[in-house]
Design an enzyme around this catalytic site. Sequence first.
Site, PDB file in Angstrom:
ATOM      1  N   ARG A  34       0.819  -1.216   0.000  1.00  0.00           N
ATOM      2  CA  ARG A  34       0.000   0.000   0.000  1.00  0.00           C
ATOM      3  C   ARG A  34       0.856   1.270   0.000  1.00  0.00           C
ATOM      4  O   ARG A  34       0.423   2.289  -0.539  1.00  0.00           O
ATOM      5  CB  ARG A  34      -0.944   0.002   1.206  1.00  0.00           C
ATOM      6  CG  ARG A  34      -2.136  -0.915   0.985  1.00  0.00           C
ATOM      7  CD  ARG A  34      -3.073  -0.905   2.158  1.00  0.00           C
ATOM      8  NE  ARG A  34      -4.342  -1.523   1.790  1.00  0.00           N
ATOM      9  CZ  ARG A  34      -5.209  -2.005   2.654  1.00  0.00           C
ATOM     10  NH1 ARG A  34      -4.970  -1.930   3.956  1.00  0.00           N
ATOM     11  NH2 ARG A  34      -6.338  -2.543   2.245  1.00  0.00           N
ATOM     12  N   LYS A 195     -14.845 -15.130   6.355  1.00  0.00           N
ATOM     13  CA  LYS A 195     -16.260 -15.181   6.702  1.00  0.00           C
ATOM     14  C   LYS A 195     -17.198 -14.907   5.539  1.00  0.00           C
ATOM     15  O   LYS A 195     -17.027 -13.944   4.807  1.00  0.00           O
ATOM     16  CB  LYS A 195     -16.547 -14.187   7.829  1.00  0.00           C
ATOM     17  CG  LYS A 195     -16.008 -14.679   9.152  1.00  0.00           C
ATOM     18  CD  LYS A 195     -15.834 -13.576  10.152  1.00  0.00           C
ATOM     19  CE  LYS A 195     -17.162 -13.156  10.757  1.00  0.00           C
ATOM     20  NZ  LYS A 195     -16.999 -11.927  11.549  1.00  0.00           N
ATOM     21  N   GLY A 348      -7.069  -7.080   1.114  1.00  0.00           N
ATOM     22  CA  GLY A 348      -5.763  -6.873   1.727  1.00  0.00           C
ATOM     23  C   GLY A 348      -5.005  -8.175   1.898  1.00  0.00           C
ATOM     24  O   GLY A 348      -3.816  -8.259   1.566  1.00  0.00           O
ATOM     25  N   GLY A 372     -12.555  -4.166   1.384  1.00  0.00           N
ATOM     26  CA  GLY A 372     -13.954  -3.784   1.581  1.00  0.00           C
ATOM     27  C   GLY A 372     -14.436  -2.810   0.520  1.00  0.00           C
ATOM     28  O   GLY A 372     -15.554  -2.937   0.007  1.00  0.00           O
TER      29      GLY A 372
HETATM   30  P1  ADP Z   1      -9.189 -10.355   2.096  1.00  0.00           P
HETATM   31  O1  ADP Z   1      -8.456  -9.458   3.088  1.00  0.00           O
HETATM   32  O2  ADP Z   1      -8.327 -10.717   0.939  1.00  0.00           O
HETATM   33  O3  ADP Z   1     -10.516  -9.775   1.700  1.00  0.00           O
HETATM   34  P2  ADP Z   1     -10.334 -11.940   4.211  1.00  0.00           P
HETATM   35  O4  ADP Z   1      -9.959 -10.873   5.184  1.00  0.00           O
HETATM   36  O5  ADP Z   1     -11.757 -12.157   3.912  1.00  0.00           O
HETATM   37  O6  ADP Z   1      -9.516 -11.733   2.841  1.00  0.00           O
HETATM   38  O7  ADP Z   1      -9.787 -13.334   4.729  1.00  0.00           O
HETATM   39  C1  ADP Z   1      -8.431 -13.597   4.961  1.00  0.00           C
HETATM   40  C2  ADP Z   1      -8.245 -14.608   6.045  1.00  0.00           C
HETATM   41  O8  ADP Z   1      -9.008 -15.776   5.821  1.00  0.00           O
HETATM   42  C3  ADP Z   1      -6.800 -15.068   6.112  1.00  0.00           C
HETATM   43  O9  ADP Z   1      -6.226 -14.575   7.297  1.00  0.00           O
HETATM   44  C4  ADP Z   1      -6.893 -16.595   6.123  1.00  0.00           C
HETATM   45  O10 ADP Z   1      -6.056 -17.208   7.078  1.00  0.00           O
HETATM   46  C5  ADP Z   1      -8.351 -16.832   6.458  1.00  0.00           C
HETATM   47  N1  ADP Z   1      -8.832 -18.130   5.978  1.00  0.00           N
HETATM   48  C6  ADP Z   1      -8.822 -18.607   4.727  1.00  0.00           C
HETATM   49  N2  ADP Z   1      -9.283 -19.863   4.685  1.00  0.00           N
HETATM   50  C7  ADP Z   1      -9.587 -20.212   5.947  1.00  0.00           C
HETATM   51  C8  ADP Z   1     -10.089 -21.405   6.559  1.00  0.00           C
HETATM   52  N3  ADP Z   1     -10.376 -22.490   5.847  1.00  0.00           N
HETATM   53  N4  ADP Z   1     -10.292 -21.390   7.896  1.00  0.00           N
HETATM   54  C9  ADP Z   1      -9.995 -20.283   8.614  1.00  0.00           C
HETATM   55  N5  ADP Z   1      -9.511 -19.153   8.105  1.00  0.00           N
HETATM   56  C10 ADP Z   1      -9.301 -19.116   6.789  1.00  0.00           C
HETATM   57 MG    MG Z   2      -8.763  -9.167   5.203  1.00  0.00          MG
END
Ligand code: ADP
Ligand code: MG
Length: 391
Positions: A34, A195, A348, A372
Site C-alpha cells: 500500500r 467469513k 488486503g 472492503g
Molecule cells: P481479504 O483481506 O483478501 O478480503 P479476508 O480478510 O476475507 O480476505 O480473509 C483472509 C483470512 O481468511 C486469512 O487470514 C486466512 O487465514 C483466512 N482463511 C482462509 N481460509 C480459511 C479457513 N479455511 N479457515 C480459517 N480461516 C481461513
Molecule cells: Mg482481510
Amino acid sequence: MRSVDDLEVAGRRVLVRSDLNVPLEDGRITDDGRIRASAPTVSSLAERGARVVVCSHLGRPEGTVRPELSLRHVGERLSELLGRPVAVADDVVGESARRTVGGLGDGDVALLENLRFEPGETAGDDSFADSLASLADIYVGDAFGAAHRAHSSVTGVPARLPHAAGRLVLAELEVLRRLTTDPDRPYVVVLGGSKVSDKLGVIAALLARVDRLLIGGGMCFTFLAASGHDVGDSLLEGDQLETVRGFVDDARQRGVVLELPVDVVVATQVSADASTRVVDADAIPPGSKGLDIGPRTVARFSELLADACTVFWNGPMGVFELAPFAEGTRGVATAVAAVAGTSVVGGGDSAAAVRALGLDEASFTHISTGGGASLEYLEGRTLPGIAALED
Ligand code: ADP
Ligand code: MG
C-alpha cells in the site's frame, strides 16, 4: 471528478489522504504494497512544487494514542520509496502537526500521525474535519482502501477544501469499472477468506453478473454445510445457512456455475507444524478443521479459470499464512495470474498472499489496495469517499 494531475499545486499546501494501513509484525512492516501504491501521487505533487501533507490511518487504535501503531516506520519506508525526506509529525492536528506543516518548503513532504489516534476521525466529527482541513489549501483523495468509510479525512475534509482524486484512486476505479460494465466473458469470480457474512452483499450482486463463481477459504464450509455435509470443526456460520441455500438456488436459476471444493486439507490444529490430511469435502472427520482447499479442487478451479476473459479474485483459499495451508491459495493465484484477459485481485490479505507466496505482481492486470471498498463497489454501492471527490 478532477484528477490530481489537473491541479495547480506549486507553493500550495496539499493534504493527501492515502491508505498506508500496512500489516505489521512486532513493529516491522510485513508488506509495503500500500505504501508503494500510494507513492506516485505523493511524488508527483512534490515534483510539481506542492507542500505535501500526507495522512493515513494504521490499524484500529480506536481514538487513543497507541505508540505501536505510530506511522513513524511507515514514514521511513515512504521516504525511501520517494527518495526524499518525509517529516513525521508527533500528532495529527496538534502543535507538532502545525509546526511540521508550517516548516514545509515547496516540494517537501510531511506525514501526520495515525488519523485514528483522534476519536473524531471515525466519528466523522466536524471540528476534527475543520482542524485537519485548516492544515491545507487543497485536498487529494487517494485512499481507495478507505473510500467505503465516511470518516472525517475521507468525506469531511473534501467537503471543506477544493479537491481532486489521486492517481491510485483513479486507477482503481478504472479497473473496477471494467468489471461492472460489460465485462468480457467468461467472467469468473473466485471468493475465499474467512467469513461468508462479510461477503453476502457482494455474492448476491455477483450472481447476477458472473458466469462462474468459485468458492474456497473459510466461507466454503458454510456452503458445504448448507448442502448437508458435516464440516467437523471448520469455520461455520450456522446463522447463514438459509442465505447460502438461497445463493445456491439463485445460481441454479441463473445458470451460474457455482463451484465448491471437492477436497479439503484438514488438521486438528492451526499451526505451522500441524500434521495434515487431504479428505473429500463430504468426508471431513469430526474434530478436524478444513484449513485449505485440496489439490483436486485446485485442478478443478484452474480448469474453470483457464478460458476466462475476466477474473476477480478476493479472499485466500486457506490459511495461507501457514505453509501447510498455503498451496490452495498458491494454486489458485497461479491460475488467476495465467489468465489472458483482465485479472483483478481485491482484498488486503489476498494481495498480501500474492506477494508472500512470491508470485509476480506484474502477471495480474491489477492488485487492488482496497478489500472492503472494492467489494462494495462491485456490489453497486456508492462509496462515500468517491462521491466526496466528485464536483
Ligand atoms: P481479504 O483481506 O483478501 O478480503 P479476508 O480478510 O476475507 O480476505 O480473509 C483472509 C483470512 O481468511 C486469512 O487470514 C486466512 O487465514 C483466512 N482463511 C482462509 N481460509 C480459511 C479457513 N479455511 N479457515 C480459517 N480461516 C481461513
Ligand atoms: Mg482481510
